[in-house]
Each structure stands twice: as structure tokens, then as C-alpha cells.
Design a protein around this motif. Structure first.
Motif, PDB file in Angstrom:
ATOM      1  N   ILE A 138      -0.658  -3.627  -8.359  1.00  0.00           N
ATOM      2  CA  ILE A 138      -0.395  -2.628  -8.169  1.00  0.00           C
ATOM      3  C   ILE A 138      -2.096  -1.911  -8.241  1.00  0.00           C
ATOM      4  N   PHE A 139      -3.621  -1.617  -7.824  1.00  0.00           N
ATOM      5  CA  PHE A 139      -4.510  -0.697  -8.194  1.00  0.00           C
ATOM      6  C   PHE A 139      -4.230   0.323  -8.440  1.00  0.00           C
ATOM      7  N   CYS A 140      -3.452   1.301  -7.139  1.00  0.00           N
ATOM      8  CA  CYS A 140      -3.405   2.350  -6.644  1.00  0.00           C
ATOM      9  C   CYS A 140      -2.621   3.140  -5.828  1.00  0.00           C
ATOM     10  N   ARG A 168      -4.897   0.317 -16.295  1.00  0.00           N
ATOM     11  CA  ARG A 168      -2.671   0.151 -15.465  1.00  0.00           C
ATOM     12  C   ARG A 168      -3.176   0.892 -14.598  1.00  0.00           C
ATOM     13  N   THR A 169      -2.572   0.695 -13.436  1.00  0.00           N
ATOM     14  CA  THR A 169      -2.377   1.656 -12.210  1.00  0.00           C
ATOM     15  C   THR A 169      -2.796   3.133 -12.066  1.00  0.00           C
ATOM     16  N   SER A 170      -2.857   3.328 -11.305  1.00  0.00           N
ATOM     17  CA  SER A 170      -3.676   4.511 -11.418  1.00  0.00           C
ATOM     18  C   SER A 170      -2.669   5.877 -10.034  1.00  0.00           C
ATOM     19  N   TRP A 171      -2.140   6.698 -10.305  1.00  0.00           N
ATOM     20  CA  TRP A 171      -0.751   7.031  -9.974  1.00  0.00           C
ATOM     21  C   TRP A 171      -1.422   9.085  -9.523  1.00  0.00           C
ATOM     22  N   ILE A 172      -1.788   8.121  -8.083  1.00  0.00           N
ATOM     23  CA  ILE A 172      -2.811  10.109  -7.446  1.00  0.00           C
ATOM     24  C   ILE A 172      -1.443  10.566  -6.806  1.00  0.00           C
ATOM     25  N   PHE A 173      -1.704  11.935  -6.929  1.00  0.00           N
ATOM     26  CA  PHE A 173      -0.671  12.538  -6.544  1.00  0.00           C
ATOM     27  C   PHE A 173      -1.065  13.334  -5.647  1.00  0.00           C
ATOM     28  N   CYS A 174      -1.120  13.077  -4.189  1.00  0.00           N
ATOM     29  CA  CYS A 174      -2.019  13.344  -3.145  1.00  0.00           C
ATOM     30  C   CYS A 174      -1.552  15.019  -2.627  1.00  0.00           C
ATOM     31  N   ILE A 234     -15.597   1.656  -6.652  1.00  0.00           N
ATOM     32  CA  ILE A 234     -15.290   0.679  -7.143  1.00  0.00           C
ATOM     33  C   ILE A 234     -14.547  -0.240  -6.392  1.00  0.00           C
ATOM     34  N   LEU A 235     -13.758  -0.662  -5.600  1.00  0.00           N
ATOM     35  CA  LEU A 235     -13.594  -2.430  -5.020  1.00  0.00           C
ATOM     36  C   LEU A 235     -13.975  -3.039  -4.328  1.00  0.00           C
ATOM     37  N   TYR A 237      -3.687  -4.256  -4.439  1.00  0.00           N
ATOM     38  CA  TYR A 237      -2.970  -3.732  -3.391  1.00  0.00           C
ATOM     39  C   TYR A 237      -3.103  -1.941  -3.763  1.00  0.00           C
ATOM     40  N   ILE A 238      -3.085  -1.387  -3.132  1.00  0.00           N
ATOM     41  CA  ILE A 238      -3.072   0.311  -2.798  1.00  0.00           C
ATOM     42  C   ILE A 238      -2.004   0.586  -2.003  1.00  0.00           C
ATOM     43  N   LEU A 239      -0.927   1.624  -3.152  1.00  0.00           N
ATOM     44  CA  LEU A 239       0.119   2.011  -2.117  1.00  0.00           C
ATOM     45  C   LEU A 239      -0.522   3.614  -1.880  1.00  0.00           C
ATOM     46  N   VAL A 240       0.237   3.729  -0.328  1.00  0.00           N
ATOM     47  CA  VAL A 240       0.142   4.938   0.570  1.00  0.00           C
ATOM     48  C   VAL A 240       1.324   5.527   0.394  1.00  0.00           C
ATOM     49  N   SER A 241       2.566   5.909   0.304  1.00  0.00           N
ATOM     50  CA  SER A 241       3.389   6.562   0.218  1.00  0.00           C
ATOM     51  C   SER A 241       3.919   7.957   0.451  1.00  0.00           C
ATOM     52  N   ASN A 242       5.746   8.598   0.732  1.00  0.00           N
ATOM     53  CA  ASN A 242       5.863   9.700   1.009  1.00  0.00           C
ATOM     54  C   ASN A 242       7.336   9.680   0.286  1.00  0.00           C
ATOM     55  N   ARG A 243       7.819  10.412   0.455  1.00  0.00           N
ATOM     56  CA  ARG A 243       9.666  10.573  -0.606  1.00  0.00           C
ATOM     57  C   ARG A 243      10.154   8.717  -0.159  1.00  0.00           C
TER      58      ARG A 243
END
Length: 690
Positions: free
Chosen positions: A389-391, A440-446, A483-484, A366-372
Motif C-alpha cells: 500500500i502506497f497511501c 512507508r505507507t502515507s496515511w492521508i486524513f481527508c 509521483i506514481l 495500491y492506493i486505498l480509499v476508505s471511510n469508517r
């Protein structure tokens, strides 16, 4: 001709084809392209009589394209095509009724334009938008009394008039349409800024919009109601709703265009036993004054609004009682249907997340896209810690210090990244190794991090578009294409705070790279947030499709509980054996940090939900192993519980087991780690023995 069976049926009804013949043609799947090619012998086989055949073919022939006088020269921009203008001495004279021959718009051009849908009738949705050049369905007559009929007016020339004349023109069209709807007891919407004629290079129903400098011109136009309905102005005020202004999205223009819509809602408790006549306003150029036509009664006939003739008036009045009864019944039916309709959000959520399975396992990433996330929602994210969760594409700059990332890190180790980290020049294998993407899960700060001093500060929308939008596009492209593998992951958008453009841009990028909406899910607890989201996201994806992939109005606490119940396994802190025959806890976040070792706990797999798994999945696990697949801890665990057949032990099993027992009896203080090497031929079962 892009008509479907329903569009064709509506047109057949408007030209006077009998209902039984319409049903036959619909059953034969007569769409627009079929309609253009049907012949007399085909219609005879369906049982149509000679008169009906003649009527249908004659009206059909009027739909066939003729060479347009305004077809642009090859290579010219569509916007620059000259439009034919029909002169009129009276700027407030009523529009000419829509003729069947006007419907040839569907074959005027080979350009395929996106289809649009209407704003929800009589709804105060401030976030709804239209897309320029999208096509609304054909103008409609009355199907049932609560399903609104629709009429279009382009105002292409009238919008250039001085304010006073524009106001009268707008009132002229609204009063006429409203009077007809009230007499027919039918809901209706009249749209201004939508093409109603085929005199130009535009299609009928094409959304163009009109520039509006002063909305009060249109709102004040309804002040003519008192003079137009001298005896029933109170009823007209109740039925005619205030104008709604819907913005038209056009990426190529700096100026904002609008669609103006007026809903007419003739509730039966208002219109019962009444016939409405109206005096239509018009502007007299000679006297420079507003004049009113003689009182007339109007009705809806197909997509047109003619007046009721004297010969028709008596019969029309006699039919009002039946119309009132029908309106009352349909209002009651609509209220009951709305009261009983409840979407099964639980089932929808699980189908979207699992692709139709009854449970969630680790076969999908799963790829998660979120805000606050606010503090209340942060209390309901346990389901995220249990998912594979992948990233995460995170638009909250405070996420690491006090947001989703902070809470997630209490359960799992993560790699902290920025968008620039994916703008790589090395090969993909090196990138995966460098960023530890599968460890491990990659956390990308956009949008940067507020707690980071290395040049990644948060920025506003305009700055983000200039500096980070290209990096976002690159990151999404790399993950989806390099990658995926396609079909191995699902993208989840969780809307927990105000929707901003960068979040929507992320949807556009994933939609483009994944070639559509499959494997994309939208979750929004707030309906208002979703309305804003959908109005912006519809640039890439139609509103109908967005609804299919969205779970709206379900509280995060319900989502959390629902997903956890259907998880095949839940990740929890494990127990390790110690030398005194006791156990000690090891946190899952510590296990994540040990990349080179696979930790086996005393309670390994005890969190597996056998009831959710089902017998079929158990058989698949066992079958996969015996067909040469890799052994899995759950395979051994199921065998120990007699849920599946006993795992066949290799010849080396007894010897290795004795070695382990000897190590256990030896002085454990000599070494904290012992190595056992197993020498074996590839494929002979060495991994299974281990």
C-alpha cells in the motif's frame, strides 16, 4: 445515428422485415451509420426480395434528417432553445403513436450525449438515479414476455396543468399501456419525463424529468383503475405497480426533477384465459368533468399501443392460450436462471487486483480509499497489512485512535498526512523526500483528525466541499501525475459504512486523473451501500462499467481469506540471530522504521508461497537476475531450496565469507555493529556479493 446492431434489428422487426433478413443484416454488422448509407445493390447481395428492399429503403429514408425548425442559432445555450409546441384542445387525448419518421432524432444533433440504462424492472431500488440529458435505448416492442417493453411520455406540457387534469392525463397513459401489456402477457414499463417525440431540440429517449410538487397526484391517479376496468379491476390492481419516482441528477439546476415510472407485471396466474378491456379516462373541458371512452381492447405493436379492431379480435382471443403457455414457460425459465446464477466473486476480485495474474506480488502499488470501519470489519484487515500500500485516503476522523489506521499501525509504520501536505510549491523530488513517500505507507486524513489539535478538525459535507475539495483534487493530481507512473498502481475503494459525497468526489477525481476506470476497484460488502454509491458515481462512470469494476456482497472475512491465499509473500514478524546462537523476534513495524537499513532475518523469504508462485514466475525471477537485474532475497532463497539454478558466486564471495566468519568468532561484545566495505567497478556484481 448511434444505433448498434440490436437497435437496428429491433427497428427492422417493427417495420415488418422478415426475421431471416434481419439475421443477415445483423451478421453483416449493420449499425445505425451503416443503415443510413446502404443501397439496393447491397441488399440484393444479401438475398432480400424487391418488396422487402423497397419497404426497408422507404422506411430508412424517413430516418434521414431534415432541417429542424427549432435548431438553435449558433452559440445559443442548448437549454435556451425554443421548443415547438403542438397545440391540443383535449389535454388528455392520447399521444400520437411513434412513427418511424420520428426516429430521425439520432441525426438531429451532433451533440454526443451519454447513454443510460433502465432501472431494474419491478425493483424497489430507492437509490437509483438518472442523469439529465442521458439517452435511454429506443422504445421497444415485445421481444420476450418477461423482458419489459418500454414506452416514453415526456409530459413536457401536461406537467404544467392543474393537479386534477395532470392526474387524469397520467391515468390515461398508464391505463392504456397496462391494458396492452396485460393482453400481450408482457412485462412493461412506461416512463414519464423521457422525450417521446422529435418536435423539439431534444433527442428521442433523452432524460429530462418533470418537476413534482406533490407525488400523491401520481399515486392517486391509479384510483381510476376501478372505473377503467369495471370487470377486472382486481387483476389490474395486482398487475399495475405503484409509481416509482427516480430523481434526475442535474448539476446546473437548483430544482429537483423526477422520472415517474410504472411497471406492469401480468403474472400468468393472474391473467390466464382473460382478455382485458379498458375505459380510458379523459377530461372534458366543456363540462369540466371526467369522462370515460367506450370500452376498448389494447395491444402492443412495436413501440406503440393501438386498440384491437373488431376484425382482429377473434384471432387475438384464439391466440391467448398460446400466449399464456409461453408466459408460463418464460416465468419458469427466469426463476431457474435466477436460482442458478452466482457470480464468481473470488475470480473477479483477483483479476481486478492483479490484472489477471494468478497471485499478488509487489510489482503493483495500491492506493486505498476508505471511510469508517466497524469493529467487526477491523478483525478482517490482515490482507491490507500484506499488500504493497502506497497511501490511504481515509475519511474516518477517528481512524488513528480507534479505526483502520490504529490497527494497521500495529503491523507497519506509517507517515501521517493531511490533504494540505500535498499542496506543494517545491519540486516533486523534494516533496517525495519531505513526506518520505516511498519509505512507508502515507496515511492521508481527508476529513481531519478528532485527536489532532493543530487546526484539522472534522467537518460536515458542505464545509468539506468549501475547504478541502480543492486540496483533494490537488493531492490526487500530484500522486497520479507527478509521483506514481501510470499503470504502476491500483486504486481500491472499500465501502464499509454510509456513503458520503466526499468519498464519491474522490472517485470522480481519480477517474478523471487516471483517464477512466482501468485500475480502479470498488469493494462493498453491503448491497445497499453500493446502490447509493453507484447512483452518485454514475455521473462520471456508467452503471454498466461500475458493475464491471465492483465486488459487491462479499463479506470482508471472505475477502481477507481470499486475498491472503493468493499472496505471493506474507509479511510477518521476523527472527534475528543472537550471540548465544538463539534467535529473537523483530516486528515488521520496527523493520519499517529502519529506513536506512535492509534487515535480513533468519527466516527471510520463508513466508513465500512457492505453490502460488508457479514455475513460470520462478524462471522469470532467475532470468531477470542473469539479464542484469538487481539481486533479490527471494532469488537466493529459491536457489538454496533448489527451486532454481544455483546463483553463480562472484570471485569476492569466498573472501567476504571468510571475513564474516572471522567476525563471528571474534568477541562480539567489542562492537555491536561492524562495517565491511566492498570496492568494485559499477556493474561487476558488488551488490550481489553483499
Amino acid at each position: 445515428m448511434d444505433w448498434n446492431e440490436d437497435n437496428v434489428s429491433s427497428w427492422l422487426q417493427d417495420i415488418g422485415i422478415k426475421p431471416e433478413h434481419i439475421q443477415k443484416l445483423k451478421a453483416e454488422e449493420v449499425t445505425g451509420p451503416v443503415l443510413l448509407n446502404i443501397n439496393e445493390s447491397f441488399l440484393k447481395k444479401l438475398g432480400l426480395g424487391g418488396g422487402q428492399i423497397q419497404l426497408l429503403l422507404c422506411k430508412r429514408d424517413e430516418l434521414l434528417p431534415e432541417k429542424s425548425k427549432t435548431i438553435k442559432k449558433k452559440g445559443e445555450n442548448r437549454e435556451e432553445a425554443k421548443h415547438e409546441v403542438v397545440p391540443s384542445n383535449d389535454v388528455t387525448s392520447p399521444e400520437q403513436p411513434l412513427l418511424s419518421s420520428d426516429l430521425k432524432y439520432l441525426t438531429e444533433t451532433s451533440v454526443s450525449l451519454p447513454q443510460s440504462r433502465y432501472r431494474k424492472f419491478n425493483d424497489k431500488d430507492e437509490h437509483f438515479t438518472y442523469i439529465k440529458h442521458a439517452i435511454l435505448p429506443p422504445e421497444t416492442g415485445i421481444d420476450n414476455l418477461v423482458t419489459p417493453c418500454h414506452e416514453y411520455k415526456s409530459l413536457e406540457n401536461a406537467c404544467k396543468l392543474e393537479p386534477r387534469k395532470l392526474k387524469i392525463k397520467f391515468a390515461n397513459e398508464v391505463i392504456r399501456f397496462a391494458c396492452a401489456c396485460m393482453n400481450m402477457r408482457a412485462n412493461g414499463t412506461i416512463h414519464f419525463g423521457v422525450m417521446d417525440k422529435i418536435k423539439t431540440s431534444y433527442k428521442h429517449g433523452e432524460i429530462i424529468g418533470i418537476p413534482i410538487e406533490d407525488k400523491e397526484i401520481f399515486e392517486e391517479a391509479l384510483e381510476y383503475i376501478e372505473n377503467c376496468f369495471p370487470t377486472h379491476h382486481s387483476d389490474a390492481r395486482k398487475c399495475i405497480k405503484t409509481p416509482k419516482f427516480i430523481p434526475v441528477i442535474d448539476k446546473d439546476r437548483q430544482t429537483q426533477n423526477w422520472i415517474v415510472e410504472v411497471d406492469v407485471v401480468p403474472m400468468v396466474n393472474i391473467v390466464r384465459d382473460k382478455l382485458y378491456g379498458a375505459r380510458i379516462p379523459k377530461f372534458n373541458e366543456k363540462t369540466n368533468k371526467v369522462e370515460y371512452e367506450h370500452k376498448a381492447y389494447y395491444k402492443r405493436v412495436g413501440p406503440n399501443t393501438p386498440f384491437i379492431t373488431e376484425d382482429e379480435l377473434v384471432g387475438f382471443i384464439q391466440a391467448l392460450k398460446d400466449l399464456d403457455q409461453k408466459r408460463e414457460q418464460e416465468e419458469n425459465n427466469q426463476n431457474q436462471a435466477q436460482a442458478h446464477f452466482k457470480e464468481d466473486l473470488e475470480r473477479k476480485l483477483l483479476v481486478l487486483l492483479t490484472r489477471g495474474k494468478k497471485y499478488m506480488d509487489n510489482t503493483l502499488r495500491y492506493i486505498l480509499v476508505s471511510n469508517r470501519f466497524d469493529q467487526e470489519n477491523l478483525q478482517n484487515i490482515k490482507f491490507l497489512t500484506q499488500m504493497n500500500i502506497f497511501c490511504v485516503f481515509d475519511y474516518d476522523p477517528d481512524s488513528k485512535s480507534s479505526g483502520l489506521c490504529h490497527n494497521y499501525k500495529e503491523c507497519h509504520a506509517v507517515n501521517l498526512h493531511f490533504l494540505r501536505d500535498y499542496d506543494h510549491r517545491e519540486n516533486t523530488v523534494d516533496l517525495i523526500k519531505k513526506l518520505q513517500l516511498f519509505d512507508r505507507t502515507s496515511w492521508i486524513f481527508c476529513n481531519g483528525r478528532s485527536d489532532y489539535s493543530g487546526g484539522e478538525s472534522p467537518c460536515d459535507e458542505k464545509t468539506w466541499i468549501k475547504t478541502k475539495k480543492k486540496l483533494l483534487k490537488r493531492a490526487v493530481c500530484v500522486i497520479c501525475n507527478e509521483i506514481l507512473p501510470k499503470g504502476s498502481f491500483v486504486v481500491i475503494f472499500i465501502l464499509t459504512s454510509d456513503v458520503e459525497q466526499p468519498l464519491v468526489d474522490t472517485f470522480h477525481e481519480f477517474y478523471a486523473e487516471m483517464s477512466g476506470h482501468e485500475d480502479i476497484i470498488i469493494i462493498s460488502e453491503s448491497r445497499e451501500n453500493y446502490k447509493i454509491w453507484s447512483s452518485l458515481a454514475q455521473v462520471s462512470c456508467s452503471l454498466d462499467v461500475l458493475e464491471q469494476i465492483s465486488v459487491v456482497g462479499m463479506p470482508m472475512s471472505h475477502i481477507d481469506a481470499t486475498i491472503q491465499v493468493h499472496l505471493l509473500t506474507s509479511h510477518q514478524d521476523g527472527c534475528l540471530p543472537v550471540s548465544n546462537n538463539g534467535v529473537c523476534f523483530i516486528k515488521s513495524v520496527d523493520i519499517d522504521r529502519i529506513n536506512s537499513l535492509e534487515v535480513v532475518c533468519v527466516d527471510q523469504c520463508d513466508e513465500t508461497n512457492v505453490n502460488v508462485m508457479g514455475q513460470e514466475q520462478i524462471q522469470n525471477i532467475e532470468q531477470y537476475f542473469y539479464q542484469g537485474g538487481k539481486i533479490d532475497w527471494v532469488n537466493l532463497w529459491l536457489a538454496d531450496r533448489n527451486e532454481c539454478g544455483e546463483v553463480i558466486k562472484r570471485d569476492a564471495y569466498a573472501e567476504i565469507n571468510k571475513m564474516l566468519e572471522d567476525l563471528e568468532r571474534s568477541d562480539s561484545l567489542k562492537r555491536s555493529i561492524e562495517n565491511i566495505n566492498i570496492y568494485h567497478e559499477p556493474g561487476s556484481g558488488g551488490s550481489t556479493v553483499a
